[in-house]
Write a protein that holds these residues in place. Structure first.
Motif, PDB file in Angstrom:
ATOM      1  N   ASP A 233       0.823  -1.216   0.000  1.00  0.00           N
ATOM      2  CA  ASP A 233       0.000   0.000   0.000  1.00  0.00           C
ATOM      3  C   ASP A 233       0.857   1.266   0.000  1.00  0.00           C
ATOM      4  N   SER A 234       2.139   1.142   0.387  1.00  0.00           N
ATOM      5  CA  SER A 234       3.027   2.305   0.390  1.00  0.00           C
ATOM      6  C   SER A 234       4.233   2.111  -0.530  1.00  0.00           C
ATOM      7  N   HIS A 235       4.236   1.031  -1.276  1.00  0.00           N
ATOM      8  CA  HIS A 235       5.376   0.723  -2.167  1.00  0.00           C
ATOM      9  C   HIS A 235       4.883   0.795  -3.607  1.00  0.00           C
ATOM     10  N   GLU A 236       5.026   1.950  -4.229  1.00  0.00           N
ATOM     11  CA  GLU A 236       4.486   2.170  -5.569  1.00  0.00           C
ATOM     12  C   GLU A 236       5.145   1.285  -6.621  1.00  0.00           C
ATOM     13  N   ASP A 237       6.453   1.033  -6.483  1.00  0.00           N
ATOM     14  CA  ASP A 237       7.142   0.216  -7.483  1.00  0.00           C
ATOM     15  C   ASP A 237       6.598  -1.214  -7.492  1.00  0.00           C
ATOM     16  N   ASN A 238       6.462  -1.806  -6.319  1.00  0.00           N
ATOM     17  CA  ASN A 238       5.918  -3.164  -6.242  1.00  0.00           C
ATOM     18  C   ASN A 238       4.462  -3.206  -6.701  1.00  0.00           C
ATOM     19  N   ARG A 239       3.746  -2.131  -6.403  1.00  0.00           N
ATOM     20  CA  ARG A 239       2.343  -2.081  -6.828  1.00  0.00           C
ATOM     21  C   ARG A 239       2.248  -2.078  -8.351  1.00  0.00           C
TER      22      ARG A 239
ATOM     23  N   THR B  22      -2.226  -6.787   6.544  1.00  0.00           N
ATOM     24  CA  THR B  22      -3.034  -5.618   6.913  1.00  0.00           C
ATOM     25  C   THR B  22      -4.194  -5.448   5.948  1.00  0.00           C
ATOM     26  N   ALA B  23      -5.205  -4.709   6.412  1.00  0.00           N
ATOM     27  CA  ALA B  23      -6.356  -4.421   5.565  1.00  0.00           C
ATOM     28  C   ALA B  23      -5.959  -3.546   4.387  1.00  0.00           C
ATOM     29  N   ALA B  24      -4.981  -2.657   4.587  1.00  0.00           N
ATOM     30  CA  ALA B  24      -4.544  -1.780   3.498  1.00  0.00           C
ATOM     31  C   ALA B  24      -3.899  -2.596   2.378  1.00  0.00           C
ATOM     32  N   GLU B  25      -3.089  -3.587   2.741  1.00  0.00           N
ATOM     33  CA  GLU B  25      -2.470  -4.445   1.723  1.00  0.00           C
ATOM     34  C   GLU B  25      -3.540  -5.199   0.936  1.00  0.00           C
ATOM     35  N   TYR B  26      -4.514  -5.745   1.652  1.00  0.00           N
ATOM     36  CA  TYR B  26      -5.568  -6.520   0.973  1.00  0.00           C
ATOM     37  C   TYR B  26      -6.401  -5.631   0.059  1.00  0.00           C
ATOM     38  N   SER B  27      -6.660  -4.400   0.482  1.00  0.00           N
ATOM     39  CA  SER B  27      -7.443  -3.477  -0.338  1.00  0.00           C
ATOM     40  C   SER B  27      -6.730  -3.184  -1.657  1.00  0.00           C
ATOM     41  N   VAL B  28      -5.427  -2.961  -1.589  1.00  0.00           N
ATOM     42  CA  VAL B  28      -4.657  -2.690  -2.816  1.00  0.00           C
ATOM     43  C   VAL B  28      -4.674  -3.907  -3.727  1.00  0.00           C
TER      44      VAL B  28
ATOM     45  N   ALA C  57      -6.086 -14.279  -2.053  1.00  0.00           N
ATOM     46  CA  ALA C  57      -5.037 -13.819  -1.151  1.00  0.00           C
ATOM     47  C   ALA C  57      -5.151 -14.586   0.160  1.00  0.00           C
ATOM     48  N   MET C  58      -4.019 -14.708   0.837  1.00  0.00           N
ATOM     49  CA  MET C  58      -4.024 -15.319   2.159  1.00  0.00           C
ATOM     50  C   MET C  58      -2.981 -14.637   3.024  1.00  0.00           C
ATOM     51  N   GLY C  59      -3.190 -14.734   4.305  1.00  0.00           N
ATOM     52  CA  GLY C  59      -2.296 -14.104   5.266  1.00  0.00           C
ATOM     53  C   GLY C  59      -2.981 -14.038   6.619  1.00  0.00           C
ATOM     54  N   TYR C  60      -2.247 -13.595   7.629  1.00  0.00           N
ATOM     55  CA  TYR C  60      -2.808 -13.579   8.978  1.00  0.00           C
ATOM     56  C   TYR C  60      -3.951 -12.588   9.104  1.00  0.00           C
TER      57      TYR C  60
END
Length: 666
Positions: A603-609, A633-639, A648-651
């Motif tokens: 969510d804060s890494h534009e290059d990876n996005r 995080t919810a922000a990662e999942y939203s992106v 997607a999967m994760g804690y």
């Protein structure tokens, strides 16, 4: 996905092909024409035989009438009967009657129609008419009576039967030759259509390699040329997209001088390896620095300095390939970092000294008259030590090594050891395999538009006196000890048992690199899956991108064999292998699973996005699904949802739970 494709193939197989339709249609016309000719010919010959039969009866009646009128006295019944008997005994007549004008019989003979050497059904079918021929008997001017004659149809039936057999045989021969010639003509003319169908199916599966080289009619040739051109264009488009993604990955994650991981990419992956709850494996971080590189740069210039860095990076890359799961990167200037998972500090110290000696030799060769030295600091992972603290400990050890002046290595806090030694780990893993002491834990792969998970990722655990040991800890060690194939064989067995209990819950496993390369393991696993039958279609097999890079032939054989069994295959840890994306063109994968180092803080890494957005686009254009791991995080999942990820999967989305008791884990 495999079941859907099989259903579609069955539907398509149930539909008639164009060649079949044309063959049936034109063949039916030919058969109808031949049947019409046969019926017409049969009717003609039947009428001909009937006319012959009627003519024979008339001739017989006339001959008998003349004989009774002239040669024999027709008024004498005995003489008349003798004549009729003589004629009748020839067997050519069915009935001969001599009647007076009052209709009373004077003489006659008759027989039944029984001995006709043709099939009864044919006699019923032909049903030849039996005409009655008449002739008057006169003596002078006196009319004595009438002769009535019916010819025997036996010979007529036999002649018609022989004619019918000839007609049938000739019709069958002509029809067979005509149908064969029609089949050959249609096959020759429409032969490119089958190749076009295969090419269209390949294009539908995003395989742009098939070409049609068979020539036929002008119209079909134009279609094949257009299809070949479209396949070429799509293939070039895919190759362009693959090169673009590879270029983006290099820009975002590789150091432009050495080709190793950039500082940001290395730090991000290190954080995932050290701090992710499912991993937190034992390992050693190694920081290496060339002494007085600034002076070397000033003395020899930038180009020579870059050549030195390339030589050093080549030695480090060779070192990394010898250690499964290891990765390296360039920090700043002439400082490099290497992370070695599943390594004990004592072994890491030995390897570090050998590596430093090699690097010192390279440095000395290029520096000629200058004094050179290479220093390294090592720090081992332990509970509660994050990536930042691990890096600080390794950096402190590096400074201590530099304080000695000469080339050498220094280990941070050597007196602290929180892990078993290698021999203890070997015993633990070997005993777990022998006793089949392996439990399964499941983590859901979810999609925001579905209530139920797409599948559950399987994590293995070894039960020990210290509690469950996670796969992230013992799997790298099993790879090092050569036990990973036995461990994966046990894992496949347990997973298939789990699928038998819960057939509606798809599962996914990840195979070790050495297992994929092991021909015996591949054969055993394929036999297990084949024996499982339809259950195997609910098991996703994950193969790491590094395995694809190092064992391309073995991976190709395994992927094709799994495809024949209907088992979906995905690329695991996608993005960390540095492999050209074009392998998706040559190998049929159903999905790719993005490594969590690209997902962390997306969510804060534009290059990876931007990189993941490109990966999703090209993968979907190939019909390949894209999954993400390590969503915290919810922000990662939203992106990820915005990027169109398939799962997607994760804690953040669901913690692992024990497969046997369905309890929420850790």
């Amino acid at each position: 996905m495999a079941r859907k494709q099989n259903t579609l193939n069955r539907k398509q197989r149930g539909m008639a092909t164009l060649r079949t339709i044309l063959l049936v249609f034109t063949g039916s016309l030919l058969v109808i024409l031949l049947v019409a000719v046969f019926i017409t010919s049969f009717g003609y010959f039947r009428n001909y035989v009937s006319d012959q039969l009627a003519g024979h009866a008339r001739d017989g009646a006339t001959a008998i009438g003349l004989s009774l009128s002239n040669a024999i006295d027709g008024r004498d019944p005995v003489a008349s009967a003798s004549l009729i008997d003589a004629v009748f005994d020839s067997g050519r007549y069915l009935s001969i009657s001599y009647l007076n004008f009052q209709g009373e019989p004077i003489a006659g003979r008759a027989m039944t129609l029984s001995e006709v050497r043709v099939p009864a059904w044919f006699r019923s079918l032909a049903d030849l008419p039996l005409p009655v021929a008449e002739a008057e008997v006169v003596r002078g001017w006196s009319r004595l009576g009438t002769v009535q004659v019916i010819s025997h149809p036996g010979r007529a039936y036999r002649d018609l039967w022989r004619i019918t057999i000839g007609l049938t045989a000739s019709t069958a021969v002509i029809g067979g030759m005509g149908l064969f010639a029609l089949f050959v003509l249609l096959r020759r003319t429409l032969s490119p259509l089958h190749a076009l169908e295969d090419q269209a199916q390949a294009l539908g599966q995003r395989d742009f390699r098939k070409r049609v080289v068979i020539k036929s009619t002008r119209e079909i040739n134009r279609v094949t040329d257009a299809m070949n051109q479209m396949a070429d264009d799509l293939g070039q488009l895919f190759e362009g997209q693959a090169r673009l993604i590879q270029h983006l990955r290099r820009i975002n994650n590789e150091d432009p001088v050495t080709g190793l991981a950039s500082r940001g990419a290395f730090d991000q992956r290190l954080k995932v390896e050290v701090e992710t709850e499912e991993k937190s494996a034992p390992g050693v971080l190694m920081l290496i620095q060339l002494a007085d590189f600034l002076g070397y740069n000033q003395a020899y210039g930038r180009d020579d300095a870059d050549r030195l860095l390339l030589r050093v990076a080549s030695v480090i890359a060779d070192f990394v390939t010898l250690h499964s799961g290891a990765f390296a990167g360039r920090r700043t200037g002439a400082e490099f970092a290497i992370f070695l998972p599943a390594v004990m500090p004592a072994d890491a110290g030995v390897w570090c000294r050998d590596l430093v000696a090699k690097l010192d030799g390279v440095y000395a060769d290029l520096a000629s008259t200058r004094e050179t030295a290479v220093h390294a600091g090592l720090a081992k992972t332990r509970k509660g030590r994050g990536a930042r603290d691990l890096m600080a400990a390794a950096d402190e050890a590096l400074r201590n090594a530099q304080g000695g002046g000469e080339s050498g290595c220094q280990l941070a806090d050597p007196e602290k050891d929180g892990h078993h030694n290698l021999e203890t780990w070997r015993v633990i893993i070997g005993q777990a395999i022998r006793q089949q002491n392996l439990s399964l834990w499941l983590q859901p792969m979810v999609n925001e538009s579905r209530l139920l998970p797409l599948y559950h990722q399987v994590f293995s655990r070894i039960e020990s006196a210290e509690g469950p040991l996670k796969a992230g800890i013992f799997v790298p060690l099993a790879e090092r000890f050569g036990l990973i194939a036995d461990l994966d064989r046990l894992l496949v067995q347990r997973v298939l048992e789990q699928l038998a209990k819960f057939p509606d819950r798809p599962l996914s496993i990840s195979l070790g690199n050495a297992s994929v390369a092991d021909e015996t393991f591949r054969s055993d696993m394929l036999a297990q899956l084949e024996q499982a039958g339809s259950l195997a279609g609910n098991l996703w097999i994950g193969i790491s991108e590094l395995a694809i890079h190092h064992h391309r032939t073995a991976v190709g054989l395994l992927v094709r064999a799994l495809g024949r069994l209907g088992v979906p295959v995905l690329v695991d840890r996608f993005g960390v292998g540095g492999v050209p994306f074009s392998y998706l063109r040559n190998l049929r994968f159903q999905g790719v699973r993005i490594d969590h180092s690209f997902v962390h803080d997306i969510d804060s890494h534009e290059d990876n996005r931007f990189y993941l957005e490109s990966v999703v686009a090209i993968a979907h254009s190939r019909g390949v699904r894209v999954f993400a791991t390590g969503v915290e995080t919810a922000a990662e999942y939203s992106v990820l949802c915005e990027l169109g990820i398939d799962g997607a999967m994760g804690y953040h989305l669901g913690r692992p739970f024990a497969a046997d008791n369905q309890l929420t884990g850790e």
